[in-house]
Scaffold this motif. Structure first.
Motif, PDB file in Angstrom:
ATOM      1  N   ALA A  16       6.357  36.052  31.014  1.00 21.38           N
ATOM      2  CA  ALA A  16       6.417  34.841  30.177  1.00 21.38           C
ATOM      3  C   ALA A  16       6.652  35.250  28.742  1.00 21.38           C
ATOM      4  N   ASN A  17       7.078  34.282  27.923  1.00 19.91           N
ATOM      5  CA  ASN A  17       7.150  34.663  26.517  1.00 19.91           C
ATOM      6  C   ASN A  17       5.712  34.788  26.008  1.00 19.91           C
ATOM      7  N   SER A  18       5.563  35.667  25.049  1.00 21.34           N
ATOM      8  CA  SER A  18       4.242  36.127  24.655  1.00 21.34           C
ATOM      9  C   SER A  18       3.317  34.972  24.234  1.00 21.34           C
ATOM     10  N   LYS A  19       3.895  34.033  23.478  1.00 20.95           N
ATOM     11  CA  LYS A  19       3.085  32.926  22.980  1.00 20.95           C
ATOM     12  C   LYS A  19       2.529  32.106  24.155  1.00 20.95           C
ATOM     13  N   ASN A  20       3.427  31.747  25.090  1.00 22.11           N
ATOM     14  CA  ASN A  20       2.976  30.960  26.247  1.00 22.11           C
ATOM     15  C   ASN A  20       1.986  31.742  27.091  1.00 22.11           C
TER      16      ASN A  20
END
Ligand SMILES: Nc1ncnc2c1ncn2[C@@H]1O[C@H](COP(=O)(O)OP(=O)(O)OP(=O)(O)O)[C@@H](O)[C@H]1O
Ligand SMILES: [Mg+2]
Length: 272
Positions: free
Chosen positions: A235-239
């Motif tokens: 996943a993208n890091s923020k999510n």
């Protein structure tokens, strides 16, 4: 096609007393110029996955699937083609820089060898490149560093030299396996910011294997979680840090948040 794409990658050690499959059918896409963290518990298969990309496993290992890089499959190219890619296009930096560096050779000799071999630079050009890379890695007085031997340097300096050595031929992919291990917290921060700077300036894609979730969160665009030989979530890091999906991801993100919170509590308590 992605910059780097692993398709159904499987790595098995063939042994008399039973085979061990360390990487089990991994699919993974790494985007060009991104910083991608590979996390997961000890023994999950992270290092074996990194080593499989460059076919750096011992002879009893069998690697199947595909490692698509640029226009070809690294698992089906010849040893000679792979040697040209290793060290020039794709570099792996390990947790123990002393294992990468030769203890009896000066830093200058070790740094200059690669661009002379891979890019045909002469000694003078190679020295200039080496100094430039040492400087980029935050080493002041690069000329003095060049004359030193590994045993004369601290752990933090050695890791910077190992990174400089990794990037000296301006690779397009850097695979770093626990580059922070054994460093104190402030050095971990420094090495992380050097990796960030170097990858941005030289447009290097970073695949970083780490247990340090703080670094994964602050340094990386994407996170993949490995569990028992498989990638269970990307996943993208923020999510990822706000809403992890897989039960194992949830458990490590929760532990990370609780631990960070506790640290703050202890610090608050100390201040009281
Ligand atoms: N040469 C080998 N022969 C047999 N099994 C091996 C070999 N090297 C590694 N393994 C096994 O492969 C599995 C994955 O190992 P790997 O080193 O990739 O874990 P890791 O996720 O990097 O762990 P850590 O976070 O502790 O570094 C482990 O179960 C390990 O015992
Ligand atoms: Mg490992």
């Amino acid at each position: 096609m992605s910059f780097l794409e692993l398709q159904n990658l499987e790595s098995t050690f063939v042994r008399e007393n039973g085979n061990v499959t360390a990487v089990r059918g991994v699919d993974l896409e790494v985007v060009r110029c991104s910083r991608h963290a590979l996390i997961g518990q000890t023994g999950a298969g992270k290092s074996i996955l990194g080593l499989s990309i460059l076919r750096l496993l011992p002879e009893n290992a069998r690697i199947t699937g595909k490692v698509l890089f640029r226009s070809g499959d690294l698992l089906s190219c010849t040893e000679k083609e792979l040697r040209d890619i290793r060290g020039k296009e794709i570099i792996m930096v390990f947790q123990n820089p002393l294992a990468t560096l030769n203890p009896v050779l000066s830093i200058e000799k070790q740094l200059c060898e690669m661009p002379m071999h891979h890019e045909g630079l002469n000694l003078c050009e190679a020295k200039a490149r080496a100094e430039q890379m040492l400087e980029l890695c935050g080493l002041r007085e690069p000329q003095k560093v060049m004359k030193s031997h590994p045993f004369e340097m601290s752990g933090g300096m050695l890791q910077r030299v190992a990174i400089a050595m990794g990037i000296i031929c301006r690779p397009s992919l850097l695979i770093a396996d626990e580059p922070f291990k054994g460093l104190d917290v402030s050095l971990q921060k420094q090495v992380a910011s050097i990796l960030y700077k170097v990858c941005r300036e030289l447009e290097i894609t970073l695949l970083i294997i780490t247990h340090n979730l703080k670094v994964a969160k602050s340094l990386c665009d994407f996170v993949s979680v490995m569990h028992r030989g498989k990638i269970v979530e990307t996943a993208n890091s923020k999510n990822f840090f706000s809403s992890p999906c897989h039960p194992y991801s949830k458990s490590i993100v929760n532990a990370f948040k609780t631990f960070s919170g506790q640290l703050r509590d202890y610090q608050d308590h100390d201040r009281d």
